[in-house]
Design a protein around this motif. Structure first.
Motif, PDB file in Angstrom:
ATOM      1  N   SER A  70       0.830  -1.208   0.000  1.00 25.00           N
ATOM      2  CA  SER A  70       0.000   0.000   0.000  1.00 25.00           C
ATOM      3  C   SER A  70       0.860   1.251   0.000  1.00 25.00           C
ATOM      4  N   ALA A  71       1.947   1.236   0.770  1.00 19.84           N
ATOM      5  CA  ALA A  71       2.859   2.385   0.821  1.00 19.84           C
ATOM      6  C   ALA A  71       3.524   2.602  -0.529  1.00 19.84           C
ATOM      7  N   ASP A  72       4.007   1.514  -1.138  1.00 22.88           N
ATOM      8  CA  ASP A  72       4.683   1.626  -2.431  1.00 22.88           C
ATOM      9  C   ASP A  72       3.724   2.094  -3.520  1.00 22.88           C
ATOM     10  N   ARG A  73       2.471   1.647  -3.449  1.00 27.52           N
ATOM     11  CA  ARG A  73       1.477   2.068  -4.435  1.00 27.52           C
ATOM     12  C   ARG A  73       1.241   3.575  -4.346  1.00 27.52           C
ATOM     13  N   ALA A  74       1.136   4.101  -3.121  1.00 29.35           N
ATOM     14  CA  ALA A  74       0.925   5.541  -2.951  1.00 29.35           C
ATOM     15  C   ALA A  74       2.132   6.335  -3.449  1.00 29.35           C
ATOM     16  N   LEU A  75       3.327   5.822  -3.216  1.00 27.49           N
ATOM     17  CA  LEU A  75       4.531   6.501  -3.678  1.00 27.49           C
ATOM     18  C   LEU A  75       4.605   6.491  -5.205  1.00 27.49           C
ATOM     19  N   THR A  76       4.268   5.362  -5.811  1.00 30.25           N
ATOM     20  CA  THR A  76       4.259   5.269  -7.271  1.00 30.25           C
ATOM     21  C   THR A  76       3.261   6.259  -7.871  1.00 30.25           C
ATOM     22  N   GLU A  77       2.091   6.378  -7.240  1.00 23.00           N
ATOM     23  CA  GLU A  77       1.089   7.330  -7.727  1.00 23.00           C
ATOM     24  C   GLU A  77       1.596   8.761  -7.625  1.00 23.00           C
ATOM     25  N   ALA A  78       2.366   9.062  -6.570  1.00 24.61           N
ATOM     26  CA  ALA A  78       2.928  10.406  -6.436  1.00 24.61           C
ATOM     27  C   ALA A  78       3.882  10.698  -7.584  1.00 24.61           C
ATOM     28  N   PHE A  79       4.703   9.729  -7.943  1.00 27.46           N
ATOM     29  CA  PHE A  79       5.614   9.910  -9.080  1.00 27.46           C
ATOM     30  C   PHE A  79       4.833  10.059 -10.383  1.00 27.46           C
ATOM     31  N   GLU A  80       3.808   9.224 -10.561  1.00 19.34           N
ATOM     32  CA  GLU A  80       3.029   9.288 -11.795  1.00 19.34           C
ATOM     33  C   GLU A  80       2.303  10.624 -11.920  1.00 19.34           C
ATOM     34  N   GLU A 108       7.549  15.445  -0.509  1.00 21.94           N
ATOM     35  CA  GLU A 108       6.367  14.875  -1.146  1.00 21.94           C
ATOM     36  C   GLU A 108       6.473  13.360  -1.226  1.00 21.94           C
ATOM     37  N   ALA A 109       7.653  12.863  -1.531  1.00 17.41           N
ATOM     38  CA  ALA A 109       7.839  11.420  -1.670  1.00 17.41           C
ATOM     39  C   ALA A 109       7.657  10.697  -0.341  1.00 17.41           C
ATOM     40  N   VAL A 110       8.337  11.145   0.719  1.00 12.75           N
ATOM     41  CA  VAL A 110       8.262  10.416   1.987  1.00 12.75           C
ATOM     42  C   VAL A 110       6.878  10.527   2.606  1.00 12.75           C
ATOM     43  N   ARG A 111       6.221  11.665   2.399  1.00 13.08           N
ATOM     44  CA  ARG A 111       4.876  11.806   2.977  1.00 13.08           C
ATOM     45  C   ARG A 111       3.868  10.934   2.238  1.00 13.08           C
ATOM     46  N   ALA A 112       4.001  10.833   0.928  1.00 16.21           N
ATOM     47  CA  ALA A 112       3.118   9.929   0.179  1.00 16.21           C
ATOM     48  C   ALA A 112       3.357   8.483   0.615  1.00 16.21           C
ATOM     49  N   TRP A 113       4.601   8.118   0.796  1.00 14.42           N
ATOM     50  CA  TRP A 113       4.961   6.766   1.219  1.00 14.42           C
ATOM     51  C   TRP A 113       4.361   6.448   2.588  1.00 14.42           C
ATOM     52  N   ALA A 114       4.532   7.363   3.539  1.00 16.24           N
ATOM     53  CA  ALA A 114       4.018   7.135   4.890  1.00 16.24           C
ATOM     54  C   ALA A 114       2.493   7.103   4.907  1.00 16.24           C
ATOM     55  N   HIS A 115       1.867   7.970   4.110  1.00 20.51           N
ATOM     56  CA  HIS A 115       0.400   7.994   4.078  1.00 20.51           C
ATOM     57  C   HIS A 115      -0.138   6.687   3.506  1.00 20.51           C
ATOM     58  N   GLY A 116       0.509   6.168   2.473  1.00 22.48           N
ATOM     59  CA  GLY A 116       0.076   4.898   1.906  1.00 22.48           C
ATOM     60  C   GLY A 116       0.161   3.769   2.915  1.00 22.48           C
ATOM     61  N   ALA A 117       1.212   3.771   3.730  1.00 19.76           N
ATOM     62  CA  ALA A 117       1.341   2.751   4.770  1.00 19.76           C
ATOM     63  C   ALA A 117       0.259   2.912   5.830  1.00 19.76           C
ATOM     64  N   LEU A 118      -0.065   4.148   6.178  1.00 21.91           N
ATOM     65  CA  LEU A 118      -1.068   4.401   7.214  1.00 21.91           C
ATOM     66  C   LEU A 118      -2.433   3.875   6.796  1.00 21.91           C
ATOM     67  N   VAL A 119      -2.868   4.202   5.588  1.00 22.60           N
ATOM     68  CA  VAL A 119      -4.215   3.804   5.173  1.00 22.60           C
ATOM     69  C   VAL A 119      -4.298   2.321   4.828  1.00 22.60           C
ATOM     70  N   GLY A 120      -3.152   1.683   4.565  1.00 21.19           N
ATOM     71  CA  GLY A 120      -3.176   0.270   4.208  1.00 21.19           C
ATOM     72  C   GLY A 120      -2.603  -0.640   5.261  1.00 21.19           C
ATOM     73  N   ALA A 121      -2.340  -0.132   6.466  1.00 22.05           N
ATOM     74  CA  ALA A 121      -1.696  -0.936   7.504  1.00 22.05           C
ATOM     75  C   ALA A 121      -2.543  -2.137   7.885  1.00 22.05           C
ATOM     76  N   ARG A 122      -1.889  -3.286   8.024  1.00 24.30           N
ATOM     77  CA  ARG A 122      -2.562  -4.533   8.397  1.00 24.30           C
ATOM     78  C   ARG A 122      -1.937  -5.088   9.666  1.00 24.30           C
ATOM     79  N   GLY A 123      -2.778  -5.450  10.614  1.00 26.53           N
ATOM     80  CA  GLY A 123      -2.309  -6.126  11.813  1.00 26.53           C
ATOM     81  C   GLY A 123      -1.412  -5.278  12.693  1.00 26.53           C
ATOM     82  N   ASN A 124      -0.960  -5.880  13.772  1.00 29.52           N
ATOM     83  CA  ASN A 124      -0.107  -5.185  14.727  1.00 29.52           C
ATOM     84  C   ASN A 124       1.200  -4.744  14.081  1.00 29.52           C
ATOM     85  N   SER A 125       1.861  -5.661  13.372  1.00 29.96           N
ATOM     86  CA  SER A 125       3.165  -5.354  12.781  1.00 29.96           C
ATOM     87  C   SER A 125       3.064  -4.306  11.682  1.00 29.96           C
ATOM     88  N   GLY A 126       2.035  -4.409  10.845  1.00 33.48           N
ATOM     89  CA  GLY A 126       1.876  -3.427   9.776  1.00 33.48           C
ATOM     90  C   GLY A 126       1.580  -2.041  10.315  1.00 33.48           C
TER      91      GLY A 126
END
Length: 578
Positions: A70-80, A108-126
């Motif tokens: 999810s994080a990588d997808r958000a970062l890729t979208e930021a680049f696109e 912009e890159a790190v914030r998009a990456w972190a936001h993607g991880a936040l909205v797609g986080a799974r479980g305790n570890s994620g």
């Protein structure tokens, strides 16, 4: 939770290229993300296999991978988006499709990456990984303040902030876990920075420090020592830090991410025995709320269960907790703000997965309301919550089927508009070896009727026939409020009119909800019935239910009535007549 085996290829959307040893920019973050996703993809099954803490549910590797995806997808979208913007502004009308363009800033890159991880986080570890990336983004995405001595110092500060924020996000931090590994990595990074190391030097030090800390985890946490394994979440973090080192140096990680200095031993025959007395449910949701409201929410949820992790900030949070009362956990979120993407998972299925077992049969139900989701979850169903006007994607339904972790699954879509997505999800699940039947429920009350006769111990075919018959024998009604003037099958309605729908068509137009509901009940009971089910929306007072129950009793002595609260996102009133 673990959505089960995947047939699709694990994507690596960006061809990673090593960066200059002392350069931190948007492309470095993009390379780090891509390599981390690939590393977690390779280690996913091995990490799942050593997952014994806090619940031995064999899903830590999967949760970390899906969070990173999810994080990588958000970062890729930021680049696109940056590429499209570059093309649009060039005057040529043609965007650069090479992918060489990068977001306007590292921020912009790190914030998009972190936001993607936040909205797609799974479980305790994620969820913890999402907070670690947020800590990195808080430093790398900020304006330089003159305290750092260069990219190496900046990176060390980012890893330190990440560890601090991760510890703060966990209600009761435990050593010997992913947090311990993060803290050790940060300390090693700071030491390398103090020695005037480059960004690559700092990354290598963090990686080595994490690996050393991971090797010590079995001696710090009794559950790990008994199982003879290192911490699963820590393994995943080592993989992520190894990807950072590789991104900045071009050299591959020196050790496999799932072992560090300790080779995981075979898991015990039943690693779940020690957790059977723990909470029965995992509850995860995104929450829009203020910091003050979240502080109160933390205190409330801490009294309801354990494994509490709340991450995020700036109005958006990801809430994770293990509880026995999932409805209370969700209601606490409603008090704090606006919860959505609510996931409630029963640990019975997850513990079976931890033992390598699948349930024989499970039910997946799509429900329009938080109260209904809790009701169905308590009945043993895996739920997919939808809000008004929303239609869940095929991928979301397929994920629910995988989370159910059963050989046979009965899918209750709950609406005609969901049938296509449900059929496609069922087809994909069958390709993965799961036997799936879709019961054509058109309303949540038909789903409740089907769930009431569900027999997990009977044959699959007989169970599906019985559930289909129960759903088909249930007429369904709904009361809604018209938002604008429009033509209906019952005539022209005005904004604010109460619409009485029967079997999907507008049958009545009224001025008040109780009176219109009584008229709808008269029509629905005209052809007989044995049981009336009322599902009240969040704004409907209990007095309306009492009035309707008395109305049914006065005119139909042999008809029983049951009432449920639909909760947030449910319609004002749903009616079922069996």
């Amino acid at each position: 939770m673990n959505p089960g085996p995947h047939k699709e290829e694990r994507p690596v959307p960006h061809e990673a290229q090593p960066q200059p040893a002392d350069e931190l920019d948007a492309e470095a973050v993009r390379t780090w993300s891509s390599l981390a996703l690939a590393a977690l993809g390779r280690a996913r099954d091995d990490i799942d296999a050593i997952n014994v803490y806090p619940v031995a549910d064999a899903d830590t590797g999967t949760n970390l991978y899906l969070t990173a995806e999810s994080a990588d997808r958000a970062l890729t979208e930021a680049f696109e988006n940056a590429v499209r913007s570059t093309g649009a502004g060039s005057g040529s009308g043609i965007a650069d499709v090479t992918g060489a363009a990068e977001p306007t800033s590292l921020s912009e890159a790190v914030r998009a990456w972190a936001h993607g991880a936040l909205v797609g986080a799974r479980g305790n570890s994620g969820t913890i990984l999402a907070q670690l990336l947020r800590g990195v983004a808080d430093v790398l995405g900020a304006e330089p303040d003159g305290r750092q001595t260069g990219p190496g110092g900046l990176l060390a500060h980012a890893l330190t902030r990440a560890a601090e924020e991760a510890y703060a996000a966990v209600a009761h931090p435990v050593e010997g876990t992913m947090l311990t590994v993060a803290g050790a990595a940060a300390r090693a990074a700071e030491a390398a920075s103090s020695a005037a190391g480059t960004a690559a030097d700092v990354a290598r030090a963090a990686y080595d420090g994490a690996r050393a800390a991971l090797a010590e985890t079995p001696g710090q946490l009794a559950a790990l020592g008994r199982a003879g394994v290192v911490d699963a979440g820590g393994c995943g973090l080592v993989a992520v830090l190894g990807a950072l080192w590789q991104a900045l140096s071009g050299q591959p990680a020196a050790q496999p991410p799932t072992g560090g200095a300790v080779t995981p031993a075979p898991r015990p025959a039943d690693p779940c025995e020690q957790y059977e007395d723990g909470p029965a449910y995992e509850v995860i949701y995104l929450l829009e709320a203020s910091e003050a409201a979240v502080a109160e929410l933390r205190a409330h949820l801490d009294g309801l269960g354990d494994s509490l992790v709340v991450v995020g900030g700036e109005g958006l949070w990801n809430v994770h907790v293990h509880v026995d009362d999932p409805g209370a956990a969700v209601e606490a979120g409603v008090v704090a703000g606006r919860p959505y993407r609510i996931r409630i998972t029963h640990f019975g299925d997850e513990r079976r997965r931890g033992r390598g077992e699948r349930a024989q049969r499970a039910v997946v139900a799509v429900v329009p309301g938080e109260g209904l989701a809790g009701l169905c979850a308590e009945a043993g169903a895996t739920t997919v919550l939808v809000r008004p006007g929303e239609v869940p994607a095929t991928a979301e339904l397929l994920d629910a089927v995988r989370r159910a972790h059963a050989r046979e699954v009965v899918l209750l879509p709950g609406g005609t508009e969901l049938r296509a997505a449900a059929a496609t999800a069922a087809e994909q699940a069958r390709a993965e070896g799961v036997r799936v039947a879709v019961i054509p429920t058109r309303s949540a009350v038909q789903g409740l009727a089907a769930l009431a006769v569900h027999d997990p111990d009977g044959s699959f075919d007989e169970d599906v026939v019985a559930m289909t018959a129960a759903a088909g024998a249930t007429r369904y009604g709904e009361l809604a409020v018209a938002e604008r003037q429009s033509f209906t099958s019952a005539g022209i309605c005005q904004a604010g009119d109460v619409l009485g729908l029967i079997d999907g068509d507008v049958a009545l137009i009224g001025a008040g909800l109780p009176e219109t509901a009584e008229a709808v009940l008269d029509r629905m009971l005209g052809s007989g019935g044995e049981l009336v089910t009322l599902v009240l929306g969040p704004e409907v007072p209990d007095a309306v239910a009492e009035r309707l129950e008395a109305y049914v009793q006065s005119g139909h002595l042999a008809v029983d009535t049951v009432t449920y609260r639909g909760g947030r996102y449910s319609a004002p009133l749903l009616i079922g007549v069996e």
